[in-house]
Design an enzyme around this catalytic site. Structure first.
Site, PDB file in Angstrom:
ATOM      1  N   GLU A   1       0.824  -1.213   0.000  1.00  0.00           N
ATOM      2  CA  GLU A   1       0.000   0.000   0.000  1.00  0.00           C
ATOM      3  C   GLU A   1       0.859   1.265   0.000  1.00  0.00           C
ATOM      4  O   GLU A   1       0.541   2.244  -0.686  1.00  0.00           O
ATOM      5  CB  GLU A   1      -0.946   0.005   1.204  1.00  0.00           C
ATOM      6  CG  GLU A   1      -1.973  -1.120   1.225  1.00  0.00           C
ATOM      7  CD  GLU A   1      -3.045  -0.988   0.150  1.00  0.00           C
ATOM      8  OE1 GLU A   1      -3.050   0.035  -0.578  1.00  0.00           O
ATOM      9  OE2 GLU A   1      -3.881  -1.904   0.036  1.00  0.00           O
TER      10      GLU A   1
ATOM     11  N   ARG B   1       0.763   3.793  -3.266  1.00  0.00           N
ATOM     12  CA  ARG B   1       0.132   5.086  -2.989  1.00  0.00           C
ATOM     13  C   ARG B   1       1.159   6.198  -2.757  1.00  0.00           C
ATOM     14  O   ARG B   1       1.053   7.283  -3.333  1.00  0.00           O
ATOM     15  CB  ARG B   1      -0.794   4.974  -1.769  1.00  0.00           C
ATOM     16  CG  ARG B   1      -1.894   3.943  -1.928  1.00  0.00           C
ATOM     17  CD  ARG B   1      -2.907   4.021  -0.799  1.00  0.00           C
ATOM     18  NE  ARG B   1      -3.707   2.802  -0.691  1.00  0.00           N
ATOM     19  CZ  ARG B   1      -4.971   2.761  -0.280  1.00  0.00           C
ATOM     20  NH1 ARG B   1      -5.593   3.873   0.048  1.00  0.00           N
ATOM     21  NH2 ARG B   1      -5.610   1.607  -0.185  1.00  0.00           N
TER      22      ARG B   1
ATOM     23  N   ASP C   1      -5.209 -10.046  -8.005  1.00  0.00           N
ATOM     24  CA  ASP C   1      -5.573  -9.241  -9.171  1.00  0.00           C
ATOM     25  C   ASP C   1      -4.419  -8.540  -9.863  1.00  0.00           C
ATOM     26  O   ASP C   1      -4.174  -8.712 -11.061  1.00  0.00           O
ATOM     27  CB  ASP C   1      -6.664  -8.223  -8.797  1.00  0.00           C
ATOM     28  CG  ASP C   1      -6.335  -7.424  -7.536  1.00  0.00           C
ATOM     29  OD1 ASP C   1      -5.312  -7.717  -6.876  1.00  0.00           O
ATOM     30  OD2 ASP C   1      -7.101  -6.502  -7.201  1.00  0.00           O
TER      31      ASP C   1
ATOM     32  N   GLU D   1     -12.132   0.661 -10.267  1.00  0.00           N
ATOM     33  CA  GLU D   1     -11.786  -0.286 -11.338  1.00  0.00           C
ATOM     34  C   GLU D   1     -12.668  -0.164 -12.577  1.00  0.00           C
ATOM     35  O   GLU D   1     -12.174  -0.246 -13.712  1.00  0.00           O
ATOM     36  CB  GLU D   1     -11.820  -1.717 -10.803  1.00  0.00           C
ATOM     37  CG  GLU D   1     -10.679  -2.067  -9.881  1.00  0.00           C
ATOM     38  CD  GLU D   1     -10.841  -1.502  -8.481  1.00  0.00           C
ATOM     39  OE1 GLU D   1      -9.826  -1.345  -7.771  1.00  0.00           O
ATOM     40  OE2 GLU D   1     -12.000  -1.196  -8.091  1.00  0.00           O
TER      41      GLU D   1
END
Length: 530
Positions: free
Chosen positions: A161, A165, A294, A429
């Site tokens: 993360e 980010r 994913d 998404e």
């Protein structure tokens, strides 16, 4: 007032008695008629009142009329792009007023929450402000980065993360603005994340203390998720390129090299977990393109693109994986034949699809744009329709986190949503994929679909005092039930992709010059050596 009314009652009764029977009958008839007319309009009045009342959420009011005001006609690109700027300004107002310098806004309670204590929303939103042309807001945020942002803190951060980010956001802001401040900060956080790779297998731990320089797995397991360890490569590779320090790229390349060789894949599909001690897949037999796996697939393609389409290992693994999706995970729903990507658990197919999987249409389209088989684009269009239906078939026009597709003949509806899966976290998404599909096909229906989604966000998640909130129930338009949290990716990704979707300028972050990381931060495609 009560005394006057009390005194007037006998007078009224006296006047009533003085009326003839016919006059009394006429008066009663008129009263009954007025009552019937009132009842006829009652449902409309009730519905409107209920709609207003349902938008009063624990002290924050969303005016559903005002929420769409000025956006009803947005049929041209300028109107729609300005509507996204308005949405960003509104979200930014909430962040600035109630959570400035903190990680995330809690818009309903007008407060904030911390994850890492590093101004996560502000850093995630920097390049969005630049792209949207919000210069004043960008300069204000840059000043905070210059004077307040420090990574010398005794705090555990999640490697994945914080990479996508913070490191990604700083690198992107550096490339777009040219300001070396962001590169200096990127180098600082990048070096502090490196202890994560000090494991027996060189597969990184999930958590790093950026002040102490130590790293560890989660308390409950020695595993990391496959998506997390294989979706940090774009950022670390770019950090090596622009700093001329090879250690960052070497660390993430070792991860990809090991995953490439591992047993336990199914036609290129990977399990969800990998052990940091042994370097082997764990909890094998479950295959998904949703959570925990994913972005592995996304980064296979994007590393190949980032490096100038020269690293064949990434391309081979990506192409094999897409064939694995077609063979094992692709099915159609009943009654309308929506193509969807399900999951496989120890040989058993489940018609479960996370909203996260809606990254796939855009990734497939990006691959086709870069010369991969044309049927990838065909599949992208089919899956894009499915992801859109995940929105329009919900009463709020917003997708739930997870759906299940009906596959039995005689089903009356394609999509079912379990009560625990009805939340919407303002995820990007679907609008991300709409952006790619529009950029490559110029079919305006994708812009129209994105416009509908933005209007639904405005109607059901916009908090009047500033900010947008995730909601618990996309099936209940009267009370969608706020979660009181605005994820940083709403500013970092969702609004950015909507803005780019509505733009007609293919050079606004050209997809032949930039590749987006999984947090929507554009990084340059490496130039070919002279």
């Amino acid at each position: 007032m009560l005394t006057v009314l009390h005194l007037s009652l006998p007078v009224c009764l006296q006047k009533w008695k003085q009326l003839s029977r016919l006059q009394r009958s006429l008066v009663l008839f008129m009263l009954v008629l007025l009552f019937i007319c009132g009842m006829a309009s009652y449902p409309t009045v009730t519905k409107r009142l209920t709609g207003k009342l349902s938008c009063i959420w624990r002290g924050a009011m969303i005016d559903t009329d005002q929420a769409t005001e000025g956006t009803r006609d947005g049929q041209n690109k300028e109107d729609r792009m300005e509507a996204v700027r308005d949405a960003f300004r509104h979200a930014w107002k909430g962040y600035k007023d109630y959570s400035w310098g903190h990680d995330e806004l809690r818009p309903v309670s007008r407060s904030y929450s911390e994850w890492f204590g590093l101004g996560l929303t502000l850093i995630d939103a920097l390049d969005t402000m630049w792209i949207l042309g919000l210069k004043e807001e960008f300069e204000e945020a840059k000043q905070w980065v210059a004077t307040e942002l420090t990574f010398n803190k005794n705090v555990d951060v999640n490697l994945f993360e914080s990479t996508i980010r913070i490191l990604g956001g700083l690198l992107s802001s550096y490339h777009l603005s040219g300001d070396s401040l962001f590169l200096d900060k990127a180098r600082d956080i990048g070096s502090r994340l490196m202890p994560a790779f000090n494991t027996p297998s060189k597969i990184p731990y999930s958590d790093v203390n950026i002040g102490k320089g130590t790293a560890h797995p989660p308390r409950w397991t020695s595993d990391s998720t496959v998506a997390e360890v294989t979706s940090i490569q774009l950022e670390f590779r770019e950090l090596s390129r622009i700093t001329q320090d090879p250690q960052y790229q070497a660390a993430v390349a070792e991860v990809m090299s090991q995953v490439h060789k591992l047993d336990g894949k199914l036609d290129g599909l990977v399990p969800m977990f990998i052990n940091t001690n042994s370097g082997q897949f764990s909890h094998q037999g479950i295959y998904t393109l949703g959570a925990r796996a994913d972005s592995y697939y996304e980064y296979l393609l994007k590393q190949w693109i980032q490096g100038g389409r020269k690293e064949d290992q990434f391309l081979e693994d990506y192409l094999q994986a897409i064939e694995g999706v077609k063979k094992n995970l692709l099915q159609k729903s009943s009654p309308n034949g929506l193509v969807f990507v399900g999951e496989l658990s120890h040989g058993q197919f489940s018609p479960k699809m996370d909203h996260l999987v809606c990254f796939l249409p855009g990734t497939l389209a990006l691959g086709a744009h870069n010369g991969l088989p044309a049927d990838h684009m065909d599949l992208a269009k089919e899956l894009m329709q499915t992801c859109y239906q995940m929105y329009v078939q919900m009463e709020t026009g917003l997708s739930p986190e997870i759906v299940h597709f009906n596959m039995h003949q005689g089903s009356t509806r394609d999509i079912e949503v379990k009560p625990a899966d009805r939340h919407n976290l303002l995820r990007p998404e679907t609008v991300e994929s709409l952006f790619y599909l529009y950029r490559f096909t110029k079919d305006h229906k994708y812009q129209d679909w994105g416009w509908e989604i933005l209007q639904s966000f405005n109607k059901y998640t916009k908090v009047s005092s500033g900010g947008y909130t995730s909601i618990n129930n996309v099936r209940d338009p009267d009370y969608p039930s706020p979660r009181d949290k605005m994820e940083s990716f709403f500013l970092g990704e969702t609004l950015k992709y909507l803005y780019l979707l509505f733009s007609e300028d293919p050079d606004l972050i050209s997809l032949d010059k930039y590749v987006f990381n999984t947090e929507a931060h554009p990084l340059p495609i490496w130039p070919s050596p002279e």
